[in-house]
Design an enzyme around this catalytic site. Structure first.
Site, PDB file in Angstrom:
ATOM      1  N   LYS A 169       0.134   7.554  12.933  1.00  0.00           N
ATOM      2  CA  LYS A 169      -1.483   7.325  13.206  1.00  0.00           C
ATOM      3  C   LYS A 169      -2.369   8.586  13.653  1.00  0.00           C
ATOM      4  O   LYS A 169      -3.461   8.643  13.236  1.00  0.00           O
ATOM      5  CB  LYS A 169      -1.354   6.448  14.785  1.00  0.00           C
ATOM      6  CG  LYS A 169      -1.027   4.997  14.359  1.00  0.00           C
ATOM      7  CD  LYS A 169      -1.703   4.365  13.271  1.00  0.00           C
ATOM      8  CE  LYS A 169      -1.717   2.847  13.171  1.00  0.00           C
ATOM      9  NZ  LYS A 169      -2.262   2.308  11.951  1.00  0.00           N
TER      10      LYS A 169
ATOM     11  N   ALA B 121       2.842   9.445  15.083  1.00  0.00           N
ATOM     12  CA  ALA B 121       2.918  10.394  14.102  1.00  0.00           C
ATOM     13  C   ALA B 121       2.212   9.922  13.136  1.00  0.00           C
ATOM     14  O   ALA B 121       1.194  10.806  12.440  1.00  0.00           O
ATOM     15  CB  ALA B 121       4.137  10.953  13.610  1.00  0.00           C
TER      16      ALA B 121
ATOM     17  N   VAL C 284       0.768  -1.278   0.026  1.00  0.00           N
ATOM     18  CA  VAL C 284      -0.042  -0.022  -0.060  1.00  0.00           C
ATOM     19  C   VAL C 284       0.976   1.342  -0.311  1.00  0.00           C
ATOM     20  O   VAL C 284       0.303   2.210  -0.364  1.00  0.00           O
ATOM     21  CB  VAL C 284      -0.878  -0.068   1.181  1.00  0.00           C
ATOM     22  CG1 VAL C 284      -2.095  -1.164   1.148  1.00  0.00           C
ATOM     23  CG2 VAL C 284      -0.446   0.029   2.403  1.00  0.00           C
TER      24      VAL C 284
ATOM     25  N   ASN D  20      -6.283  -0.784   6.802  1.00  0.00           N
ATOM     26  CA  ASN D  20      -5.668  -1.431   8.120  1.00  0.00           C
ATOM     27  C   ASN D  20      -4.118  -1.893   7.940  1.00  0.00           C
ATOM     28  O   ASN D  20      -3.756  -1.860   9.007  1.00  0.00           O
ATOM     29  CB  ASN D  20      -6.525  -2.876   8.219  1.00  0.00           C
ATOM     30  CG  ASN D  20      -6.069  -3.680   9.124  1.00  0.00           C
ATOM     31  OD1 ASN D  20      -6.349  -3.530  10.430  1.00  0.00           O
ATOM     32  ND2 ASN D  20      -5.148  -4.466   8.704  1.00  0.00           N
TER      33      ASN D  20
ATOM     34  N   TYR E  44       5.519   6.065  14.716  1.00  0.00           N
ATOM     35  CA  TYR E  44       4.341   5.438  14.534  1.00  0.00           C
ATOM     36  C   TYR E  44       2.999   6.339  14.979  1.00  0.00           C
ATOM     37  O   TYR E  44       1.981   6.352  14.702  1.00  0.00           O
ATOM     38  CB  TYR E  44       4.198   4.084  15.562  1.00  0.00           C
ATOM     39  CG  TYR E  44       3.208   3.243  15.538  1.00  0.00           C
ATOM     40  CD1 TYR E  44       2.703   2.448  14.618  1.00  0.00           C
ATOM     41  CD2 TYR E  44       2.090   3.077  16.731  1.00  0.00           C
ATOM     42  CE1 TYR E  44       1.640   1.321  14.597  1.00  0.00           C
ATOM     43  CE2 TYR E  44       0.992   2.313  16.618  1.00  0.00           C
ATOM     44  CZ  TYR E  44       0.870   1.285  15.644  1.00  0.00           C
ATOM     45  OH  TYR E  44      -0.505   0.628  15.644  1.00  0.00           O
TER      46      TYR E  44
END
Ligand code: NAP
Length: 274
Positions: A185, A183, A61, A87, A181
């Site tokens: 999210k 940042a 992705v 996800n 992580y």
């Protein structure tokens, strides 16, 4: 059957939360496109769904060309798209930054659990490489953007659809062990709120889910002490299951959430109560 007749694409559905979402969506009547970066795990999820109701598509992705090709394959095989779940994710990117962070866990968490003064400082941001920072944002934030862009191009033709992106409590309150992580999210939450406002007039809903500690392979590299700390910090006294996150995603993806957009739902066992 909350998704009867719907077509859904779930990224990172070869494992953990994504797999649970794909299985729950299929059980609720959806046809499911199971994306993952690994063919074997994507195909394992498809094999757990009744024949003809799911299809595996391998794509990273974080690569916009691969994402575009994936959606073109959906156009040519499955048809339209009613639901996108962003996800796919990683907990770390490997390499020396990860080793440095994990090497501190034992001493630091030990001090936290014992109540002793902290002397084992994390010092993660000051040592982080450009590559580690970029890859974390690429998978989570770029990936969410690339997939959302392609989904909107299709949902805009029919003026309906639902997008659910998996953020984290780390995006709400931060995470000292993984600032990149946190940042990424938090970025997903800002993107969710903005796009929700942008496409509401088209009848497309955009929401996020912010799980707390969930028992999936993502946590495998963490020392057992972190799991102990996670359980102690969580008022319900345990880690959540992927199925408990799938239930929240199902609600936001389904017509039961027809008046819900630009929101986040945080199944976290009471860890975060904002
Ligand atoms: P998981 O079991 O590791 O599943 C994540 C899946 O995504 C894996 O199959 C992974 O493949 C795949 N993936 C990784 N990078 C990808 C890419 N570039 N393109 C496509 N697929 C990719 O982890 P999980 O716990 O279910 O995590 C799912 C989501 O929930 C993630 O966004 C994660 O950040 C979020 N989340 C998890 C927790 C938790 O405590 N578990 C808490 C809050 C939020 P590989 O195995 O090959 O990497």
């Amino acid at each position: 059957m909350k998704l009867e007749g719907k077509i859904a694409l779930v990224t990172g559905a070869g494992s953990g939360i994504g797999r649970a979402i794909a299985l729950r969506f299929a059980a609720e009547g959806a046809r499911v496109v199971v994306n993952d970066v690994r063919k074997d795990t994507a195909e394992r999820t498809v094999a757990a769904i009744p024949a003809g109701q799911a299809r595996a598509i391998v794509a990273d992705v974080a690569d916009s060309a691969q994402v575009r090709a994936m959606f073109e394959e959906v156009d040519g095989t499955v048809g339209g798209l009613d639901v996108l779940v962003n996800n796919a994710g990683i907990g770390d990117v490997g390499g020396p930054d990860r080793d440095r962070a994990l090497g501190k866990v034992e001493a630091r968490v030990g001090e936290m659990l014992s109540g002793r003064p902290v002397t084992a400082h994390w010092d993660i941001t000051q040592a982080m490489s450009d590559e580690t920072w970029r890859r974390m944002l690429a998978v989570h934030l770029d990936g969410t953007f690339y997939c959302t862009r392609e989904a909107l191009r299709r949902m805009s033709r029919v003026n309906r659809g639902a997008i659910v992106s998996i953020s984290s409590v780390a995006g709400l309150v931060g995470m000292e062990l993984a600032p990149h992580y946190g940042a990424a999210k938090a970025g997903i939450l800002g993107f969710t709120r903005s796009v929700a406002r942008e496409v509401a007039s088209r009848g497309i809903r955009v929401n996020a889910v912010c799980p707390g500690w969930i028992d999936t392979p993502l946590l495998d590299p963490l020392p057992p002490l972190v799991r102990t700390l996670a359980q102690r910090q969580t008022p319900l006294g345990r880690l959540g299951s992927p199925e408990e996150i799938a239930a929240a995603v199902l609600f936001l993806a389904s017509d039961e959430a027809s008046f819900v957009t630009g929101q986040w739902l945080s199944p976290n066992g009471g860890l975060v109560t904002i």
